[in-house]
Write an enzyme that holds these catalytic residues in place. Structure first.
Site, PDB file in Angstrom:
ATOM      1  N   ARG A  54      -9.050   8.603  -0.756  1.00 26.23           N
ATOM      2  CA  ARG A  54     -10.000   8.953   0.254  1.00 26.23           C
ATOM      3  C   ARG A  54     -10.732  10.121  -0.330  1.00 26.23           C
ATOM      4  O   ARG A  54     -10.164  11.048  -1.047  1.00 26.23           O
ATOM      5  CB  ARG A  54      -9.446   9.181   1.584  1.00 26.23           C
ATOM      6  CG  ARG A  54      -9.204   7.982   2.335  1.00 26.23           C
ATOM      7  CD  ARG A  54      -8.390   8.135   3.826  1.00 26.23           C
ATOM      8  NE  ARG A  54      -7.836   6.850   4.117  1.00 26.23           N
ATOM      9  CZ  ARG A  54      -8.254   5.984   4.809  1.00 26.23           C
ATOM     10  NH1 ARG A  54      -9.544   6.165   5.220  1.00 26.23           N
ATOM     11  NH2 ARG A  54      -7.865   4.987   5.016  1.00 26.23           N
ATOM     12  N   HIS A  99      -5.457   3.694  -1.870  1.00 25.04           N
ATOM     13  CA  HIS A  99      -6.694   3.869  -1.159  1.00 25.04           C
ATOM     14  C   HIS A  99      -7.133   5.509  -1.052  1.00 25.04           C
ATOM     15  O   HIS A  99      -6.516   6.254  -0.202  1.00 25.04           O
ATOM     16  CB  HIS A  99      -6.591   3.628   0.403  1.00 25.04           C
ATOM     17  CG  HIS A  99      -7.788   3.275   1.254  1.00 25.04           C
ATOM     18  ND1 HIS A  99      -7.989   2.381   2.180  1.00 25.04           N
ATOM     19  CD2 HIS A  99      -8.876   4.120   1.400  1.00 25.04           C
ATOM     20  CE1 HIS A  99      -9.137   2.480   2.797  1.00 25.04           C
ATOM     21  NE2 HIS A  99      -9.568   3.583   2.040  1.00 25.04           N
ATOM     22  N   ASN A 106       0.867  -1.238   0.035  1.00 22.70           N
ATOM     23  CA  ASN A 106      -0.096   0.063   0.022  1.00 22.70           C
ATOM     24  C   ASN A 106       0.951   1.284   0.059  1.00 22.70           C
ATOM     25  O   ASN A 106       1.582   1.434   0.951  1.00 22.70           O
ATOM     26  CB  ASN A 106      -0.807   0.012   1.169  1.00 22.70           C
ATOM     27  CG  ASN A 106      -1.629   1.172   1.561  1.00 22.70           C
ATOM     28  OD1 ASN A 106      -1.420   2.230   1.125  1.00 22.70           O
ATOM     29  ND2 ASN A 106      -2.953   0.905   1.774  1.00 22.70           N
ATOM     30  N   ARG A 149       4.617  18.511   1.379  1.00 20.82           N
ATOM     31  CA  ARG A 149       5.449  19.581   0.950  1.00 20.82           C
ATOM     32  C   ARG A 149       4.870  20.001  -0.385  1.00 20.82           C
ATOM     33  O   ARG A 149       5.338  21.193  -0.879  1.00 20.82           O
ATOM     34  CB  ARG A 149       6.782  18.802   0.552  1.00 20.82           C
ATOM     35  CG  ARG A 149       8.000  18.970   1.693  1.00 20.82           C
ATOM     36  CD  ARG A 149       8.172  20.687   1.858  1.00 20.82           C
ATOM     37  NE  ARG A 149       8.978  20.847   3.091  1.00 20.82           N
ATOM     38  CZ  ARG A 149      10.201  20.964   3.075  1.00 20.82           C
ATOM     39  NH1 ARG A 149      10.827  21.107   1.892  1.00 20.82           N
ATOM     40  NH2 ARG A 149      10.756  21.443   3.992  1.00 20.82           N
ATOM     41  N   HIS A 171      -4.261  11.478   1.032  1.00 21.67           N
ATOM     42  CA  HIS A 171      -2.996  10.533   0.814  1.00 21.67           C
ATOM     43  C   HIS A 171      -2.964  10.446  -0.781  1.00 21.67           C
ATOM     44  O   HIS A 171      -2.348  11.599  -1.716  1.00 21.67           O
ATOM     45  CB  HIS A 171      -3.293   9.159   1.302  1.00 21.67           C
ATOM     46  CG  HIS A 171      -3.536   9.164   2.697  1.00 21.67           C
ATOM     47  ND1 HIS A 171      -4.600   8.435   3.095  1.00 21.67           N
ATOM     48  CD2 HIS A 171      -3.085   9.721   3.958  1.00 21.67           C
ATOM     49  CE1 HIS A 171      -4.772   8.590   4.519  1.00 21.67           C
ATOM     50  NE2 HIS A 171      -3.925   9.406   5.182  1.00 21.67           N
ATOM     51  N   HIS A 207      -3.946  -4.428   7.637  1.00 24.67           N
ATOM     52  CA  HIS A 207      -4.150  -3.572   8.568  1.00 24.67           C
ATOM     53  C   HIS A 207      -3.143  -3.709   9.875  1.00 24.67           C
ATOM     54  O   HIS A 207      -3.467  -4.595  10.164  1.00 24.67           O
ATOM     55  CB  HIS A 207      -5.510  -3.132   9.320  1.00 24.67           C
ATOM     56  CG  HIS A 207      -5.706  -1.668   9.248  1.00 24.67           C
ATOM     57  ND1 HIS A 207      -5.181  -0.882  10.155  1.00 24.67           N
ATOM     58  CD2 HIS A 207      -6.468  -0.707   8.432  1.00 24.67           C
ATOM     59  CE1 HIS A 207      -5.520   0.521  10.130  1.00 24.67           C
ATOM     60  NE2 HIS A 207      -6.232   0.497   9.104  1.00 24.67           N
ATOM     61  N   GLU A 233      -8.667   0.367  -2.769  1.00 23.96           N
ATOM     62  CA  GLU A 233      -9.652   0.020  -1.766  1.00 23.96           C
ATOM     63  C   GLU A 233     -10.197   1.472  -1.585  1.00 23.96           C
ATOM     64  O   GLU A 233      -9.718   2.509  -1.782  1.00 23.96           O
ATOM     65  CB  GLU A 233      -8.602   0.001  -0.261  1.00 23.96           C
ATOM     66  CG  GLU A 233      -7.571  -1.026  -0.303  1.00 23.96           C
ATOM     67  CD  GLU A 233      -6.826  -0.821   1.189  1.00 23.96           C
ATOM     68  OE1 GLU A 233      -6.409  -1.665   1.559  1.00 23.96           O
ATOM     69  OE2 GLU A 233      -6.758   0.345   1.696  1.00 23.96           O
TER      70      GLU A 233
HETATM   71  N1  PXP Z   1      -6.319  -2.671   4.136  1.00 23.28           N
HETATM   72  C1  PXP Z   1      -7.229  -1.731   4.275  1.00 23.28           C
HETATM   73  C2  PXP Z   1      -8.549  -2.145   4.190  1.00 23.28           C
HETATM   74  C3  PXP Z   1      -6.731  -0.243   4.913  1.00 23.28           C
HETATM   75  O1  PXP Z   1      -7.481   0.754   4.896  1.00 23.28           O
HETATM   76  C4  PXP Z   1      -5.399  -0.282   5.074  1.00 23.28           C
HETATM   77  C5  PXP Z   1      -4.945   0.982   5.453  1.00 23.28           C
HETATM   78  O2  PXP Z   1      -5.191   2.071   4.475  1.00 23.28           O
HETATM   79  C6  PXP Z   1      -4.519  -1.366   4.933  1.00 23.28           C
HETATM   80  C7  PXP Z   1      -5.098  -2.441   4.442  1.00 23.28           C
HETATM   81  C8  PXP Z   1      -3.095  -1.216   5.247  1.00 23.28           C
HETATM   82  O3  PXP Z   1      -2.982  -0.991   6.573  1.00 23.28           O
HETATM   83  P1  PXP Z   1      -1.483  -0.616   6.980  1.00 23.28           P
HETATM   84  O4  PXP Z   1      -1.104   0.717   6.708  1.00 23.28           O
HETATM   85  O5  PXP Z   1      -1.481  -0.385   8.626  1.00 23.28           O
HETATM   86  O6  PXP Z   1      -0.661  -1.657   6.654  1.00 23.28           O
END
Ligand code: PXP
Length: 238
Positions: A45, A43, A7, A18, A50, A190, A70
């Site tokens: 948002r 991911h 990720n 920055r 990000h 996560h 995601e």
């Molecule tokens: N899976 C999902 C659904 C997430 O939202 C995230 C964080 O964006 C992750 C995995 C990755 O988590 P981490 O950054 O703690 O490795």
């Protein structure tokens, strides 16, 4: 073998602090894959703090492995996914103001909504994974939605790991086996880290994929990105 999807949101967080384009997220995606990542996860948002929506379009052409997007499938996100057509979309019920994802779906309550989204993504040829807690009912209703996979929300595992890893992993083994028996593929993510990933992988050897961002990018500050990716991959093959 379990795939490692990196990720790269955190790379974008540093860039955004920055302005400008350092570090370059597209280059990070290229390099992660060169160094052995089996996939790239982003991911976006709604507030784009990000990864930006424009990053997702720019990264897509450099993906030679697997692209996983995601997010919470509101209208804008759904439109992005249908246009970019990643290999996988992971549906996450994150609130607009959440610092990071902090729970899985209540798949029973949102079954109709999830079903509709899964069907839409399936028609576009995109695999769908639903983010769930370590809860058998959530897995059961994820299967009813027609999803291909579930992603297990591993923050509670990571939090409980230092006090006793057997107890921490036990509900995950149960739900992973239940999901597998329902015909679902099982992903996880996560707060997975060099400390806790090996044991999780050992206990659930049939995991299809883990997606890891925060700890991996942080470890790369000390070990370098190439070494770090190899260290995580080794934990998945042990
Ligand atoms: N899976 C999902 C659904 C997430 O939202 C995230 C964080 O964006 C992750 C995995 C990755 O988590 P981490 O950054 O703690 O490795």
């Amino acid at each position: 073998m379990t795939k490692l999807s990196v990720n790269i949101n955190k790379i974008a967080t540093i860039r955004n602090a920055r302005g400008g384009n350092i570090p370059d997220v597209k280059l990070a995606a290229i390099n992660c894959q060169k160094f052995g990542a089996d996939g790239i996860t982003v991911h976006p948002r709604p507030d784009e703090r990000h990864i930006r929506y424009s990053d997702v379009y720019e990264i897509k052409p450099v993906i030679t492995t697997e692209f996983n997007i995601e997010g919470n499938p509101g209208e804008r996100f759904t439109g992005l996914v249908l246009e970019v057509k990643p290999h996988q979309v992971t549906l996450v019920p994150d609130a607009h103001d959440a610092i990071t994802s902090n729970s899985g779906w209540d798949t029973r309550r949102h079954l109709a909504f999830l079903k509709e989204k899964v069907a839409m993504f399936r028609e576009a040829g995109i695999r769908t994974s639903i983010f769930i807690d370590a809860d058998a009912v959530a897995a059961e209703y994820a299967a009813l939605s027609g999803a291909d996979r579930v992603e297990l929300y591993t923050e509670p595992y990571a939090r409980l790991y230092p006090a006793g890893r057997e107890k921490a992993v036990e509900p995950y083994v149960r739900v992973a086996e239940a999901a597998r028996d329902l015909g679902l593929g099982v992903n996880a993510g996560h707060d997975l880290s060099l400390e806790n990933l090996g044991y999780f992988s050992e206990c659930i050897p049939f995991l299809a994929e883990v997606s890891i961002g925060h700890a991996l990018i942080s470890d790369a500050l000390y070990y370098g990105l190439e070494n770090t990716i190899m260290m995580y991959k080794r934990l998945l093959t042990a």
